[in-house]
Design an enzyme around this catalytic site. Structure first.
Site, mmCIF file in Angstrom:
data_model
loop_
_atom_site.group_PDB
_atom_site.id
_atom_site.type_symbol
_atom_site.label_atom_id
_atom_site.label_comp_id
_atom_site.label_asym_id
_atom_site.label_seq_id
_atom_site.Cartn_x
_atom_site.Cartn_y
_atom_site.Cartn_z
ATOM 1 N N LYS B 43 0.848 -1.196 0.000
ATOM 2 C CA LYS B 43 0.000 0.000 0.000
ATOM 3 C C LYS B 43 0.882 1.244 0.000
ATOM 4 C CE LYS B 43 -3.984 -2.134 2.084
ATOM 5 N NZ LYS B 43 -5.103 -2.062 3.036
ATOM 6 N N LYS B 48 7.088 1.570 3.842
ATOM 7 C CA LYS B 48 6.880 2.504 4.965
ATOM 8 C C LYS B 48 5.482 2.383 5.575
ATOM 9 C CE LYS B 48 10.731 5.236 4.087
ATOM 10 N NZ LYS B 48 11.551 6.266 4.659
ATOM 11 N N SER B 73 8.946 14.503 2.747
ATOM 12 C CA SER B 73 8.565 14.897 1.387
ATOM 13 C C SER B 73 8.259 13.665 0.564
ATOM 14 C CB SER B 73 9.712 15.667 0.731
ATOM 15 O OG SER B 73 10.840 14.833 0.626
ATOM 16 N N ASN B 75 7.742 8.991 0.798
ATOM 17 C CA ASN B 75 6.833 7.884 1.037
ATOM 18 C C ASN B 75 6.252 7.868 2.456
ATOM 19 O OD1 ASN B 75 7.134 6.831 -1.549
ATOM 20 N ND2 ASN B 75 8.885 5.557 -0.991
ATOM 21 N N ASP B 205 26.706 8.214 4.054
ATOM 22 C CA ASP B 205 26.775 8.546 5.486
ATOM 23 C C ASP B 205 26.783 7.301 6.375
ATOM 24 O OD1 ASP B 205 24.064 8.481 4.378
ATOM 25 O OD2 ASP B 205 23.425 8.684 6.464
ATOM 26 N N SER B 298 12.306 -2.160 -1.881
ATOM 27 C CA SER B 298 11.621 -1.342 -0.881
ATOM 28 C C SER B 298 10.409 -0.577 -1.375
ATOM 29 C CB SER B 298 12.631 -0.363 -0.283
ATOM 30 O OG SER B 298 13.346 0.291 -1.318
#
Lengths: 309, 309
Positions: B43, B48, B73, B75, B205, B298
């Site tokens: 969905k 997420k 900004s 998902n 990072d 993902s």
């Protein structure tokens, strides 16, 4: 006549039963309830695996021993090679020198014996005929062969097995095998369901053939839907003429826009020829408000380098 | 500590159990047996939805009455809006003015109450804090929140439920929620299975954080994998540091090439961030010959206009 149900049972071990996807958001956009039969997930990435398998299964043992031959630059070359390989049969594939190397390699990978010819229909036919005579191999036409047509009809059969309340089914129209097979499947199982064909405006031979009552050829074939440049044949044309509701023409912009909607909303990769069926449905959507509509997404073999949105 | 199995049971009514795809051809190309967990079909088009749902389900009734707030900004904005809507909770979403209109509209469509702010992290945080104080709404961080992390781990849990013989799992690494959740799920269920993270060279990072032992920030973030520009947090970093085998860096060319392989071979649309996990696996494939490898794809929310192969 053998029913499509029997054909479906016969080819079942050799093909995928492909998923049927739905999308609430796309239904809201188009205004009807859509059921997408995803032949892009079929073996070799297209519905042609169905017809090729059925055609070989219907040969005599003697014919199987001598092999099969076809000419194709596209999905049917791969389909016949893999179907033959699965059944221990030799497949001779005539491919034009213009065919992409990746496709020629794919056919060889499936065990097909490739002959490269000049990129003309005449040279393709001449070579196929020569090979047929030399080896006694049976010629299998990609779309104008009743066993191929019946095989292609099993996609719609599987769709109707799951959703027996469809008001209409949309398919793309190229050589005519898929739409003719869909007509046979629907006539046998849900005769009130209407069949619509989608065709590019720039390769509108089937649209004109229905108008004139005889098989027309394409004057131009400048379309992104490269699987739909072929013409109808004397076996599928009468079936189509008898059973189709309408052939709906779509522009190149409409094809690309429909392609983008499917890729971005369903999250699946389909080839432009498949988007033609969906684009045709969008064009007819005001007539089909709130109806239950099947759409055959015919395949997913696309050269990504050629697509720019 | 609640196990990921319990979390999976709890969120099940609100999410899709996504399909797991395999491809003989891709296995041959990469040299191992791959199982792709397709969160692009989740969905809102991304994993997420799992974490957002779990975070809201773990609030007290009083907290639920006052709503939730986040800044995003991407998902997670959509995920929190839809998860909140499903559970009758108000979601306040702070979005930068630079967010595409289509994403802002999507959040509104899911019932989120949108506040537009300046496109800086500071202004996003200030606005989220103000809304939290004004309404008593609970702030839900997109990745640095233990309930969010556990929710994200249910994707790997579902994968292990079907394939309990995996030698390794690859995920992309952005804010760290997915990889941390995957580590928790695997530690509880299949502790010998190794977890690898994929990260763009241009937003490395997490790779540097593991080396230095403290949370590093991105000096550049010039990557097509726009979901992976965020940094780790103090909750997920210790989990990752403790449980990860390696973070594998990939170039932009490798991301694009992996993306193309998935689109063309699996016939599904994934976003570039997902391709990072697959690209990392390709880079490590010589070490993982003939192993059984899970890959978490993902999400599938991609701006098709931005992709050119």
């Amino acid at each position: 006549m053998k029913t499509i149900k029997n054909v479906a049972k016969k080819i079942k071990p050799y093909i995928h039963e492909t998923p049927i996807l739905t999308s609430t958001l796309l239904n809201e956009i188009v205004g009807c309830n859509m059921f997408f039969k995803c032949e892009n997930f079929q073996k070799i990435g297209a519905f042609k695996m169905r017809g090729a398998t059925n055609a070989i299964l219907n040969l005599s043992e003697e014919q199987k021993d001598k092999g099969v031959v076809t000419h194709s630059s596209g999905n049917f070359a791969q389909a016949l090679s893999l179907a033959a390989n699965n059944l221990g049969v030799t497949a001779y594939i005539v491919m034009p020198s213009s065919a992409p190397k990746v496709k020629i390699d794919a056919v060889k990978g499936y065990g097909g014996e490739v002959t490269i010819c000049l990129p003309t229909l005449k040279d393709r036919e001449t070579n196929a005929e020569r090979i047929s005579i030399e080896n006694g191999a049976t010629f299998i036409h990609p779309s104008n062969n009743l066993d191929v047509i019946k095989g292609q009809g099993t996609a719609a059969f599987e769709l109707l097995e799951k959703y027996s309340n469809l008001d209409a089914i949309f398919t793309p129209v190229g050589g005519g095998g898929l739409v003719a097979g869909t007509i046979l499947a629907v006539q046998q199982r849900l005769p009130n369901c209407k069949i619509y064909g989608g065709e590019p405006e720039n390769a509108d031979d089937a649209f004109r053939s229905l108008k004139s009552g005889r098989i027309e050829t394409n004057k131009t074939a400048d379309t992104i839907a490269d699987g739909l440049k072929t013409q109808l044949g004397d076996i599928n044309f009468p079936i189509i003429r008898n059973g189709i509701e309408e052939i709906v023409l779509v522009t190149e912009d409409q094809i690309l826009s429909a392609l983008k909607l499917i890729w971005s909303r369903l999250k699946i990769v389909i080839e432009p020829s498949s988007a033609v069926a969906f684009a045709a449905l969008i064009n007819k959507s005001s007539d089909l408000n709130s109806k239950n509509i099947g759409v055959i997404l015919s395949g997913g073999n696309v050269n990504l380098d050629n697509i720019t949105f």
